[in-house]
Scaffold this motif. Structure first.
Motif, PDB file in Angstrom:
ATOM      1  N   LYS A   1      67.228  67.825  39.914  1.00 29.49           N
ATOM      2  CA  LYS A   1      67.179  66.675  39.457  1.00 29.49           C
ATOM      3  C   LYS A   1      67.670  65.560  40.718  1.00 29.49           C
ATOM      4  CE  LYS A   1      65.317  68.254  35.817  1.00 29.49           C
ATOM      5  NZ  LYS A   1      63.902  68.500  35.869  1.00 29.49           N
ATOM      6  N   THR A   2      67.284  65.806  41.766  1.00 30.23           N
ATOM      7  CA  THR A   2      67.631  64.819  42.961  1.00 30.23           C
ATOM      8  C   THR A   2      66.380  64.220  43.619  1.00 30.23           C
ATOM      9  OG1 THR A   2      67.949  66.486  44.574  1.00 30.23           O
ATOM     10  CG2 THR A   2      69.862  65.782  43.259  1.00 30.23           C
TER      11      THR A   2
ATOM     12  N   GLU B   1      59.122  61.226  34.074  1.00 27.49           N
ATOM     13  CA  GLU B   1      58.971  62.012  32.634  1.00 27.49           C
ATOM     14  C   GLU B   1      60.279  62.350  32.120  1.00 27.49           C
ATOM     15  OE1 GLU B   1      56.513  62.386  30.835  1.00 27.49           O
ATOM     16  OE2 GLU B   1      55.000  61.487  32.010  1.00 27.49           O
ATOM     17  N   THR B   2      61.094  62.960  33.044  1.00 27.15           N
ATOM     18  CA  THR B   2      62.506  63.282  32.562  1.00 27.15           C
ATOM     19  C   THR B   2      63.217  62.169  31.887  1.00 27.15           C
ATOM     20  OG1 THR B   2      62.311  65.396  34.020  1.00 27.15           O
ATOM     21  CG2 THR B   2      64.391  64.818  33.121  1.00 27.15           C
ATOM     22  N   MET B   3      63.165  61.165  32.883  1.00 30.52           N
ATOM     23  CA  MET B   3      64.041  59.968  32.682  1.00 30.52           C
ATOM     24  C   MET B   3      63.567  59.379  31.424  1.00 30.52           C
ATOM     25  SD  MET B   3      64.307  56.562  35.211  1.00 30.52           S
ATOM     26  CE  MET B   3      62.730  55.977  34.684  1.00 30.52           C
TER      27      MET B   3
ATOM     28  N   GLN C   1      68.674  57.283  36.496  1.00 31.48           N
ATOM     29  CA  GLN C   1      67.746  56.264  36.942  1.00 31.48           C
ATOM     30  C   GLN C   1      68.120  55.447  38.166  1.00 31.48           C
ATOM     31  OE1 GLN C   1      66.645  53.612  33.602  1.00 31.48           O
ATOM     32  NE2 GLN C   1      65.414  52.197  34.921  1.00 31.48           N
ATOM     33  N   GLU C   2      69.311  55.637  38.587  1.00 32.42           N
ATOM     34  CA  GLU C   2      69.583  54.826  39.862  1.00 32.42           C
ATOM     35  C   GLU C   2      69.085  55.640  41.122  1.00 32.42           C
ATOM     36  OE1 GLU C   2      73.377  52.693  41.929  1.00 32.42           O
ATOM     37  OE2 GLU C   2      73.750  54.765  41.003  1.00 32.42           O
ATOM     38  N   GLU C   3      69.054  57.002  40.819  1.00 36.16           N
ATOM     39  CA  GLU C   3      68.336  57.878  41.733  1.00 36.16           C
ATOM     40  C   GLU C   3      67.067  57.481  42.152  1.00 36.16           C
ATOM     41  OE1 GLU C   3      69.052  61.452  44.329  1.00 36.16           O
ATOM     42  OE2 GLU C   3      70.339  60.421  43.096  1.00 36.16           O
ATOM     43  N   LEU C   4      66.303  57.016  40.979  1.00 35.13           N
ATOM     44  CA  LEU C   4      64.940  56.468  41.154  1.00 35.13           C
ATOM     45  C   LEU C   4      64.812  55.370  41.977  1.00 35.13           C
ATOM     46  CD1 LEU C   4      61.915  56.611  40.570  1.00 35.13           C
ATOM     47  CD2 LEU C   4      62.090  55.491  38.435  1.00 35.13           C
ATOM     48  N   ALA C   5      65.782  54.379  41.627  1.00 37.70           N
ATOM     49  CA  ALA C   5      65.970  53.286  42.363  1.00 37.70           C
ATOM     50  C   ALA C   5      66.071  53.445  44.065  1.00 37.70           C
ATOM     51  CB  ALA C   5      66.873  52.299  41.875  1.00 37.70           C
TER      52      ALA C   5
ATOM     53  N   ASP D   1      60.557  47.078  43.335  1.00 37.08           N
ATOM     54  CA  ASP D   1      60.534  48.222  42.121  1.00 37.08           C
ATOM     55  C   ASP D   1      61.962  48.810  42.090  1.00 37.08           C
ATOM     56  OD1 ASP D   1      57.336  49.279  41.673  1.00 37.08           O
ATOM     57  OD2 ASP D   1      57.738  48.068  43.705  1.00 37.08           O
ATOM     58  N   ALA D   2      62.520  48.824  43.141  1.00 34.08           N
ATOM     59  CA  ALA D   2      63.833  49.335  42.983  1.00 34.08           C
ATOM     60  C   ALA D   2      64.763  48.521  42.163  1.00 34.08           C
ATOM     61  CB  ALA D   2      64.664  49.580  44.205  1.00 34.08           C
ATOM     62  N   LEU D   3      64.694  47.098  42.354  1.00 36.78           N
ATOM     63  CA  LEU D   3      65.251  45.913  41.649  1.00 36.78           C
ATOM     64  C   LEU D   3      65.101  46.117  40.045  1.00 36.78           C
ATOM     65  CD1 LEU D   3      67.056  43.581  41.836  1.00 36.78           C
ATOM     66  CD2 LEU D   3      65.253  41.936  42.202  1.00 36.78           C
ATOM     67  N   ILE D   4      64.005  46.367  39.860  1.00 31.63           N
ATOM     68  CA  ILE D   4      63.316  46.419  38.447  1.00 31.63           C
ATOM     69  C   ILE D   4      64.121  47.396  37.827  1.00 31.63           C
ATOM     70  CG2 ILE D   4      61.238  47.211  36.844  1.00 31.63           C
ATOM     71  CD1 ILE D   4      59.751  45.684  38.758  1.00 31.63           C
TER      72      ILE D   4
END
Length: 851
Positions: free
Chosen positions: A67-68, A189-191, A212-216, A227-230
């Motif tokens: 999950k990275t 989906e996992t998030m 979720q920060e990993e997504l950012a 999008d990262a700021l969102i």
């Protein structure tokens, strides 16, 4: 740093070939944008793809369940540069092994690049057999032809090579976006599944935060800063909701560590875009509330700085400071007195230094506004610390307060990294120095106030600047620098008067009087004390006290000097009505004027003399008067001059670049408060103004008229006058009389109320109180004494009737006549001159004559 990370692409095959092409690929990939269409109907984004190309290693291949997003390889390329024989002997088996390893990890994101040359194409035409590219497509890409591409003569600069490079980059960008989409969709989906379980037992916000920060991080790598700021904004909002629920009684286990006593109040650090040490503390759920909030703001600021939106960092910082203080109370976090003030002050300075460093554009109004608010907030926190530690003027610190200063300094931390400019102190050093002594505190406090005031004035926020000026006035009064305090107080009073806030203006007048008392400026103090004594906004006790001080100061000035002090009487006396007994009078007649006025003095006051200057009108003013007179003859009730409109007694001093509200505001505003509670806990509070539609309505766009700030004494050579006039508090009526000795149209210019060496001057020109003086010429009538008519040819007795009109004879005079032939007039004794007795205007004399 996080903004330097790039998606990882592994390379297998010919290492020598790839090393020669690496720089071309790394530079050419982000040259053109590509459209990224994401799932769930989200708007497409234009992205510039970059990648970090590393050698292939089976050990770095991620598992399917890993999950990275940031550290995993996203794409895999196999490079081929060989002939058919080498391909059959070694390369083909190596590709099979390579693909097998990828399939074992369920990795479908790969590409085989076959580098060809023109010579190999010529040989293929001469010897009809399949090329390496054809072999690869047949062996591995029969079902997925897009997974294989030929790169022709990559080291040449001709058109054929350029076209081949273009096709390669287009294919690589497309396949990279497909790989990103596949991973991101699965990750999101996992998030979402994790987020939906947030109300279940055992759910941990900080574990979800890291996820979720990993997504950012991934979106930031792709250049999608917005999008990262969102993502961080969503995490911020979620945390706020949990804290609000906790305050309402809904406790969760993961919030417990945040409620431990606060032992460190370091401000936010923006020196690095990613603080790994702080992130590890958040990841392990060991961070305090202040540390977590500092980390979250630092990440949001890093993204905003990359988007050249330094002004938004300053804007968000204020909300961050206020919200964190509320959360500290909601979570009942114990902290020493002043700890939050230190943290807020340090955070403000760090953000201000960072914003100034990253603001590439000129100082626009938006940037200046939010930075001004931060300077203002920082100076308020420094002032709180000054009161808490007895560093303000006039205070002496106790041993307990000295111990508190030591504790506060210890909790600031010793961070060596800061965005402070070389010429500036680090925020922590600046605060330590401020708390070290009253002298240092004074210097830094005044610097902060001046910085905030200057920025507010730059953007036209003069009200905010004047509020800081009031604080500075109080500070200067305490350090016995009354001249500086007087200037700030005068500026605030002018602003309040311009906007009609008389209660605030008169309240500040009291402070101004205290300041002028220290300056020993009796003239200015006399004017201020007189104004306070006549204020309708202040208490009766204050007015009475300052009335006594006015009289005492006036006595002292009169005893020492014969000079007169001139003062505008706008606050002391209001003209309610002016009426003349006649709007038109004859020359040398007496004119009577009745003036109704209201005295605001709290006690009866006897003036030595009251004068009203009379000025002759110009031709245009006279013409206007004649028109008014005609209207008055048609409407007799207009013969009285009514009181001037409300508000004309206010002195409007011009302030540069200041646009005041032209409508007169009430001294008090009625409002209603509404408080909403749930389970005895405050949810919301609201203030509603009943007359908001009137107070906030659009004002007239006409030019704002100002009254001159200074007033000079008129010429009182011609005036209405009364001596020893006693004015009672409230309504008074004065009657003046004067003999008019010049014809024309006249108006009342100014009223002067004199008591000892003080002259109260009241302009009357705006009232248009005018009168007209006309001249009646002398008239002579001759009639027979005993008959109805004169007879021609004989001497007869007659009566000469003399009407002097507007003129008078001061002494006995003789009259001589010039007549037509055969007609003469003589006195009874036969003399040619007729004698008249002395008489006044409008007198009539009957003189016997011979005709």
């Amino acid at each position: 740093m996080m903004n330097e990370a790039k998606p990882i692409v592994t390379c297998q095959g010919s290492p020598i070939l790839f090393s020669t092409l690496h720089s071309n690929i790394a530079q050419g990939l982000p040259k053109e944008p590509c459209e990224w269409r994401r799932s769930y109907g989200r708007a497409p984004r234009s992205v510039y793809l970059e990648a970090s190309f590393v050698p292939y290693d089976p050990d770095i291949l991620p598992d399917e369940d890993e999950k990275t997003l940031v550290s995993r390889p996203y794409f895999h390329i196999y490079w081929i540069d060989c002939d058919v024989e080498a391909y059959k002997q070694t390369v083909r088996d190596d590709i099979i092994e390579w693909l097998s390893a990828l399939k074992t990890r369920n990795i479908p994101d790969w590409l085989i690049v076959v580098v060809t040359s023109d010579e190999s194409r010529v040989k293929a035409k001469l010897l009809p057999r399949a090329s390496v590219f054809d072999k690869v497509k047949s062996d591995f890409c029969s079902k997925s032809p897009e997974r294989c591409i030929a790169l022709t003569e990559p080291n040449k600069l001709d058109s054929k090579s350029s076209e081949s490079w273009s096709q390669f980059f287009q294919r690589l960008r497309t396949l990279l976006l497909q790989a990103f989409n596949r991973h991101l969709n699965k990750y999101e989906e996992t998030m979402r599944s994790k987020r939906e379980k947030r109300n279940e037992q055992g759910w941990n916000y900080f574990s979800y935060f890291v996820f979720q920060e990993e997504l950012a991080f991934m979106l930031e790598m792709l250049g999608l800063k917005e999008d990262a700021l969102i993502q961080y904004d969503e995490l911020d909002a979620m945390f706020d909701q949990f804290v609000e629920n906790f305050a309402n009684g809904d406790t969760v286990k993961w919030l417990t560590p945040l409620g431990k006593p606060c032992t460190s109040w370091e401000g936010v650090s923006l020196a690095k875009s990613l603080d790994h040490e702080l992130r590890d503390a958040v990841k392990q759920n060991n961070a305090s509330l202040l540390e977590f909030r500092n980390y979250l703001l630092s990440r949001q600021a890093a993204l905003l700085f990359q988007m050249d939106r330094a002004w938004e960092v300053a804007m968000r910082t204020l909300d961050y400071l206020y919200n964190t203080a509320v959360e500290m109370k909601a979570l009942e976090v114990e902290a020493p007195d002043g700890a939050l003030c230190c943290w807020a002050f340090l955070s403000c300075l760090e953000v201000l230094y960072a914003c100034n460093k990253h603001n590439t554009s000129q100082l626009d109004d938006k940037f200046a506004l939010y930075t001004a608010n931060l300077w203002d907030y920082a100076h308020k926190k420094l002032r709180e610390l000054g009161h808490l530690c007895s560093l303000m003027p006039g205070l002496t610190p106790t041993s307990a307060q000295l111990s508190l200063v030591v504790d506060l300094v210890a909790g600031m931390g010793h961070s060596e990294e800061s965005l402070s400019l070389p010429t500036l102190q680090k925020p922590a050093d600046k605060l330590r120095e401020s708390l070290s002594s009253p002298e240092s505190f004074k210097r830094h406090y005044l610097d902060m106030c001046e910085q905030a005031m200057g920025t507010y004035k730059y953007i036209g926020r003069f009200r905010s600047a004047r509020m800081i000026g009031l604080e500075l006035a109080d500070f200067y009064m305490k350090i016995k620098e009354a001249p500086k305090a007087e200037n700030f107080l005068l500026d605030s009073i002018k602003m309040y008067q311009q906007e009609g806030w008389h209660y605030l203006a008169d309240g500040t007048m009291v402070k101004l009087a205290d300041c002028q008392r220290l300056l020993d400026n009796r003239g200015n103090f006399l004017k201020t004390a007189c104004h306070i004594a006549c204020s309708t906004e202040l208490s009766v006790s204050d007015r009475g006290r300052y009335f006594e001080e006015t009289m005492e100061t006036l006595k002292q000035i009169s005893d020492k000097s014969n000079d007169h002090i001139e003062m505008r009487a706008s606050q002391t006396v209001f003209i309610e009505n002016i009426a003349f007994d006649h709007v038109s009078v004859s020359l040398n007649d007496h004119l009577t004027a009745t003036i109704d006025l209201c005295s605001n003095f709290p006690q009866p006051l006897t003036f030595d003399i009251v004068q009203i200057s009379i000025k002759k009108c110009t031709e245009s003013e006279a013409l206007e008067f004649i028109q008014q007179q005609q209207k008055q003859q048609q409407q007799p009730h207009l013969t009285k001059h009514k009181r001037q409109p409300s508000g004309t007694h206010i002195v409007f001093d011009k302030i540069a670049n200041f646009q005041p509200v032209t409508q007169q505001l009430p001294s008090q505003i009625n409002f209603q408060t509404t408080i909403e509670q749930n389970n005895k806990r405050l949810i919301a509070c609201r203030i509603e103004c009943d007359s908001a539609h009137q107070l906030l309505k659009r004002t007239d766009s006409a030019t704002f008229n100002t009254v001159p700030t200074t007033i000079c004494r008129d010429d009182y050579s011609t005036c209405l006058t009364q001596s020893l006039v006693t004015l009672q508090p409230g309504h008074n009526s004065l009657t003046f009389s004067i003999q008019v000795r010049e014809k024309g149209v006249f108006h009342l210019g100014q009223m002067c109320l004199s008591i000892k060496s003080l002259d109260l001057l009241k302009p009357l020109t705006s009232i248009h109180a005018c009168f007209k003086v006309v001249s009646i010429v002398p008239e002579f009538i001759l009639r027979p004494k005993d008959t109805d008519n004169f007879l021609s040819g004989i001497e007869q007795e007659g009566i000469l009737i003399c009407k002097l009109g507007s003129y008078s004879l001061m002494e006995k005079s003789s009259i001589s006549f010039s007549t037509t032939p055969f007609f003469s007039i003589s006195s009874q004794n036969g003399g040619k001159e007729v004698l008249m007795d002395a008489s006044g205007p409008h007198s009539v004399q009957e003189i016997p004559v011979l005709v």
